[in-house]
Design an enzyme around this catalytic site. Structure first.
Site, PDB file in Angstrom:
ATOM      1  N   ASP A  14       0.850  -1.201   0.000  1.00 62.37           N
ATOM      2  CA  ASP A  14       0.000   0.000   0.000  1.00 62.37           C
ATOM      3  C   ASP A  14       0.881   1.244   0.000  1.00 62.37           C
ATOM      4  O   ASP A  14       1.946   1.257   0.606  1.00 62.37           O
ATOM      5  CB  ASP A  14      -0.884  -0.035   1.257  1.00 62.37           C
ATOM      6  CG  ASP A  14      -2.116   0.841   1.109  1.00 62.37           C
ATOM      7  OD1 ASP A  14      -2.292   1.456   0.040  1.00 62.37           O
ATOM      8  OD2 ASP A  14      -2.891   0.926   2.078  1.00 62.37           O
ATOM      9  N   GLY A  15       0.418   2.277  -0.677  1.00 56.48           N
ATOM     10  CA  GLY A  15       1.105   3.569  -0.600  1.00 56.48           C
ATOM     11  C   GLY A  15       1.790   4.030  -1.873  1.00 56.48           C
ATOM     12  O   GLY A  15       2.516   5.040  -1.846  1.00 56.48           O
ATOM     13  N   ARG A  27       0.314   9.024 -10.273  1.00 60.78           N
ATOM     14  CA  ARG A  27       0.203   7.767  -9.522  1.00 60.78           C
ATOM     15  C   ARG A  27       0.922   6.610 -10.211  1.00 60.78           C
ATOM     16  O   ARG A  27       1.479   5.719  -9.577  1.00 60.78           O
ATOM     17  CB  ARG A  27      -1.271   7.403  -9.331  1.00 60.78           C
ATOM     18  CG  ARG A  27      -2.052   8.351  -8.443  1.00 60.78           C
ATOM     19  CD  ARG A  27      -3.530   7.958  -8.412  1.00 60.78           C
ATOM     20  NE  ARG A  27      -3.711   6.607  -7.883  1.00 60.78           N
ATOM     21  CZ  ARG A  27      -3.667   6.296  -6.587  1.00 60.78           C
ATOM     22  NH1 ARG A  27      -3.490   7.245  -5.697  1.00 60.78           N
ATOM     23  NH2 ARG A  27      -3.833   5.052  -6.196  1.00 60.78           N
ATOM     24  N   ASN A  62     -10.468  -2.958  -6.212  1.00 59.95           N
ATOM     25  CA  ASN A  62      -9.672  -2.044  -7.044  1.00 59.95           C
ATOM     26  C   ASN A  62     -10.278  -1.796  -8.434  1.00 59.95           C
ATOM     27  O   ASN A  62      -9.884  -0.859  -9.125  1.00 59.95           O
ATOM     28  CB  ASN A  62      -8.227  -2.556  -7.204  1.00 59.95           C
ATOM     29  CG  ASN A  62      -7.378  -2.380  -5.971  1.00 59.95           C
ATOM     30  OD1 ASN A  62      -6.437  -3.129  -5.731  1.00 59.95           O
ATOM     31  ND2 ASN A  62      -7.689  -1.378  -5.154  1.00 59.95           N
TER      32      ASN A  62
HETATM   33  C1  FPP Z   1      -1.388   0.224  -3.578  1.00 60.22           C
HETATM   34  O1  FPP Z   1      -1.018   1.559  -3.660  1.00 60.22           O
HETATM   35  C2  FPP Z   1      -0.991  -0.508  -4.728  1.00 60.22           C
HETATM   36  C3  FPP Z   1      -1.821  -1.116  -5.634  1.00 60.22           C
HETATM   37  C4  FPP Z   1      -3.277  -1.143  -5.567  1.00 60.22           C
HETATM   38  C5  FPP Z   1      -1.278  -1.790  -6.802  1.00 60.22           C
HETATM   39  C6  FPP Z   1      -0.229  -2.759  -6.490  1.00 60.22           C
HETATM   40  C7  FPP Z   1       0.693  -2.770  -7.580  1.00 60.22           C
HETATM   41  C8  FPP Z   1       1.999  -2.681  -7.471  1.00 60.22           C
HETATM   42  C9  FPP Z   1       2.765  -2.627  -6.231  1.00 60.22           C
HETATM   43  C10 FPP Z   1       2.735  -2.637  -8.715  1.00 60.22           C
HETATM   44  C11 FPP Z   1       3.450  -3.843  -9.108  1.00 60.22           C
HETATM   45  C12 FPP Z   1       2.999  -5.140  -8.669  1.00 60.22           C
HETATM   46  C13 FPP Z   1       3.273  -6.245  -9.370  1.00 60.22           C
HETATM   47  C14 FPP Z   1       2.929  -7.558  -8.832  1.00 60.22           C
HETATM   48  C15 FPP Z   1       3.926  -6.180 -10.678  1.00 60.22           C
HETATM   49  P1  FPP Z   1      -2.152   2.632  -3.780  1.00 60.22           P
HETATM   50  O2  FPP Z   1      -2.283   2.978  -5.218  1.00 60.22           O
HETATM   51  O3  FPP Z   1      -3.384   2.143  -3.119  1.00 60.22           O
HETATM   52  O4  FPP Z   1      -1.504   3.805  -2.980  1.00 60.22           O
HETATM   53  P2  FPP Z   1      -2.271   4.930  -2.149  1.00 60.22           P
HETATM   54  O5  FPP Z   1      -3.036   4.233  -1.072  1.00 60.22           O
HETATM   55  O6  FPP Z   1      -1.158   5.756  -1.635  1.00 60.22           O
HETATM   56  O7  FPP Z   1      -3.144   5.651  -3.121  1.00 60.22           O
END
Ligand code: FPP
Length: 244
Positions: A14-15, A27, A62
């Site tokens: 997360d983050g 983002r 998501n």
């Molecule tokens: C959370 O950050 C992340 C996600 C929902 C996507 C996860 C994807 C990755 C880490 C990229 C790569 C992964 C793989 C397996 C190739 P957020 O967007 O919710 O961050 P925020 O809470 O700060 O908005």
């Protein structure tokens, strides 16, 4: 110390968005930086001898994100799966998947299935991607499959139920890590995390490096897992001895 190493680490990454925002970037840049953190995690767990790593890459919830971001993420998953294949082979890592396959864009599903077939014989670690995953959905899906299979109610127990989960042979996570200061499971591995140790880090996912992983492992190593038993019982059972 080795015996206090988790066998299975599951990570709620997360983050990414906040990491990008802090830098005045879109983002998407946060997600790109997040991929590097995934690579580091896999490599570091592999060298430490952790047998299973599962990452929550995309939840069922998501899908409600802006279409542009969803498309970006699936392009990223596709590229990641294709690009990582030689590295997974080199490191002897098996790729696995949990989630709703029918939701996946065709190209992603094809690349994933190809990579899973190619890495099926690898034995040093299992790296599981949770994509379009929901813990409640997984439980309902398993219940539907058990009913369809005609499982008699008196034969339904934890073991038979497990056999209908997405990855029946995956051991339960010993340690669930969540980054970015949020302290929730958010529908991740609900059935399997019943006895997992939880570790919350305030670090944003792209900054979760080898040092941060070590902190989580040190925290895990210092905990006593009772599995519902007393300290006295733990001192006298073989399972407890591991933690004395
Ligand atoms: C959370 O950050 C992340 C996600 C929902 C996507 C996860 C994807 C990755 C880490 C990229 C790569 C992964 C793989 C397996 C190739 P957020 O967007 O919710 O961050 P925020 O809470 O700060 O908005």
């Amino acid at each position: 110390m080795e015996e206090r190493l988790p066998q299975h680490i599951a990570v709620i990454m997360d983050g990414n968005g906040r990491w990008a925002k802090e830098r005045g970037l879109p983002r998407s840049e946060g997600h790109l930086a997040g991929v590097e953190a995934v690579r580091t995690l896999v490599r570091e767990c592999r060298v430490r001898g952790i047998g299973h790593v599962t990452v929550y890459a995309f939840s069922k919830e998501n899908w409600q994100r802006p279409e542009k971001e969803v498309r970006f993420l699936f392009d990223l998953f596709l590229r990641f799966i294709r690009q990582e294949l030689p590295e997974l082979m080199r490191q002897d890592i098996r790729l696995a998947f949990i989630g709703d396959r029918s939701d996946l864009p065709f190209a992603v599903r094809q690349a994933l299935e190809y990579a899973m077939r190619k890495t099926a014989g690898n034995a040093s670690m299992v790296f599981t991607l949770a994509i379009s995953y929901s813990g409640r959905e997984e439980i309902l899906h398993a219940a539907r499959r058990a009913l369809t299979a005609g499982l008699a109610p008196e034969r339904l127990n934890e073991d038979t139920f497990r056999s209908f989960l997405y990855a029946p042979d995956m051991p339960d996570p010993d340690l669930v890590i969540r980054t970015s200061g949020e302290e929730r499971l958010s529908n991740f591995l609900l059935f399997q995390s019943a006895y997992a140790e939880l570790y919350f880090s305030s670090v944003l996912w792209p900054d979760f490096d080898a040092k941060e992983l070590q902190k989580a492992l040190d925290s895990y190593a210092g905990r006593t897992r009772r599995f519902g038993r007393t300290d006295e019982q733990l001192r006298t059972t073989s399972e407890g001895m591991r933690y004395e």
